[in-house]
Design an enzyme around this catalytic site. Structure first.
Site, PDB file in Angstrom:
ATOM      1  CB  CYS A   1      -5.033  -2.011  -3.388  1.00  0.00           C
ATOM      2  SG  CYS A   1      -3.926  -1.161  -2.232  1.00  0.00           S
TER       3      CYS A   1
ATOM      4  CB  CYS B   1       0.328  -2.559  -1.846  1.00  0.00           C
ATOM      5  SG  CYS B   1      -0.718  -2.144  -0.455  1.00  0.00           S
ATOM      6  CB  SER B   2      -1.932  -6.456  -3.035  1.00  0.00           C
ATOM      7  OG  SER B   2      -1.218  -6.691  -1.832  1.00  0.00           O
ATOM      8  CB  CYS B   3      -5.647  -3.197   0.528  1.00  0.00           C
ATOM      9  SG  CYS B   3      -4.239  -2.443   1.391  1.00  0.00           S
TER      10      CYS B   3
HETATM   11 FE    FE Z   1      -2.666  -1.583  -0.071  1.00  0.00          FE
END
Ligand code: FE
Length: 221
Positions: A117, A120-122
C-alpha cells in the site's frame, strides 16, 4: 499503480482513519497503542512485531494459508478464487472488514506478484490479520515500487532474472492476496499439511513458499 483518495494526516491518533473505521475495538486499541509507543520512542518496532505476531496467531495468516492450500488441491476452487476471490474466500468463513473486495494474484513460473500500500498500510485483514511493521514502513512502501527485486532479495527471496515481478498497490476498497506457487516435493500432501508451509510473506509476495525438501534436516531435529 492505483491512486488513493483518502486523507493521510499523520498526526498521532488521526492517521489511517479510513482503516481504523473498519477495525474492531480490539484492533483499534492495538493500533493506537502501537502508534503511541513508537511515536513516544518507548518501544522498538521489532518488539511490536513480536506483539503483532502474537495477535496473528488468533486472526492471522493461517486463514490465508488455508485458502492457498485449498486452491493448490482443488482446481475448481482455484478458478473460483481467481474469478471472484471475495466470494471464494468468504465460502471458507473468512470475510468482513478489510476483505470486502478481494483480488487473488496467482504466481506462475514467469510472473511473481508482490503487494504494497504505497500511501499507508491497507491490508487484507480477514486472511492475513494485522500487517507487519515493515509493511507499513516508508522504505518498503517506496522501494518495492521502484526496485522490487532488491527488496525481495532482502527478504531472502532471489528470483530468477527472467521472472517478471508485478507490484500491486492496495487501497481501502481493494485488497490483494498472492497465491504462491505450490512448492516441489509436496505431492500427496493434505491441505492441512500444505497450509502449514504457507507463510504470511509468501501471501504478500515478498517471498515464495520454499520446498519442504530444502528443510528436511530442520524438520527432524
Ligand atoms: Fe492505505
Amino acid at each position: 499503480m492505483g491512486s488513493h483518495q483518502h486523507d493521510h494526516d499523520h498526526h498521532l491518533g488521526h492517521d489511517h482513519d479510513h482503516e481504523t473505521s473498519h477495525l474492531s475495538p480490539e484492533d483499534i486499541r492495538v493500533r493506537a497503542l502501537e502508534s503511541l509507543l513508537i511515536d513516544k520512542g518507548y518501544v522498538e518496532p521489532a518488539a511490536l512485531d513480536l506483539l503483532i505476531e502474537t495477535y496473528e496467531t488468533k486472526v492471522g495468516p493461517h486463514n490465508g494459508a488455508k485458502v492457498v492450500a485449498k486452491a493448490w488441491c482443488d482446481p475448481a476452487f482455484k478458478q473460483w478464487l481467481l474469478r471472484d476471490a471475495t466470494a471464494a474466500i468468504a465460502s471458507m468463513g473468512f470475510s468482513g472488514r478489510g476483505g470486502e473486495h478481494m483480488v487473488v494474484l496467482e504466481n506462475t513460473p514467469t510472473v511473481h506478484n508482490v503487494v504494497v500500500c504505497t500511501l499507508c498500510s491497507c491490508y487484507p485483514w480477514p486472511v492475513l490479520g494485522l500487517p507487519p511493521v515493515w509493511y507499513k514502513s516508508a522504505p518498503y512502501r517506496s522501494r518495492v515500487v521502484i526496485d522490487p527485486r532488491s527488496v525481495l532479495a532482502e527478504f531472502g527471496c532471489h528470483l530468477p532474472q527472467d521472472v517478471r515481478i508485478k507490484v500491486w498497490d492496495s487501497n481501502s476498497e481493494l485488497r490483494y492476496l498472492v497465491l504462491p506457487m505450490r512448492p516441489d516435493a509436496t505431492e500427496g500432501w493434505t491441505e492441512g499439511q500444505l497450509a502449514a508451509l504457507v507463510t504470511r510473506d509468501a501471501m504478500i509476495g515478498t517471498n515464495i513458499v520454499p520446498s519442504p525438501a530444502n528443510h528436511a534436516g530442520a524438520n527432524h531435529e
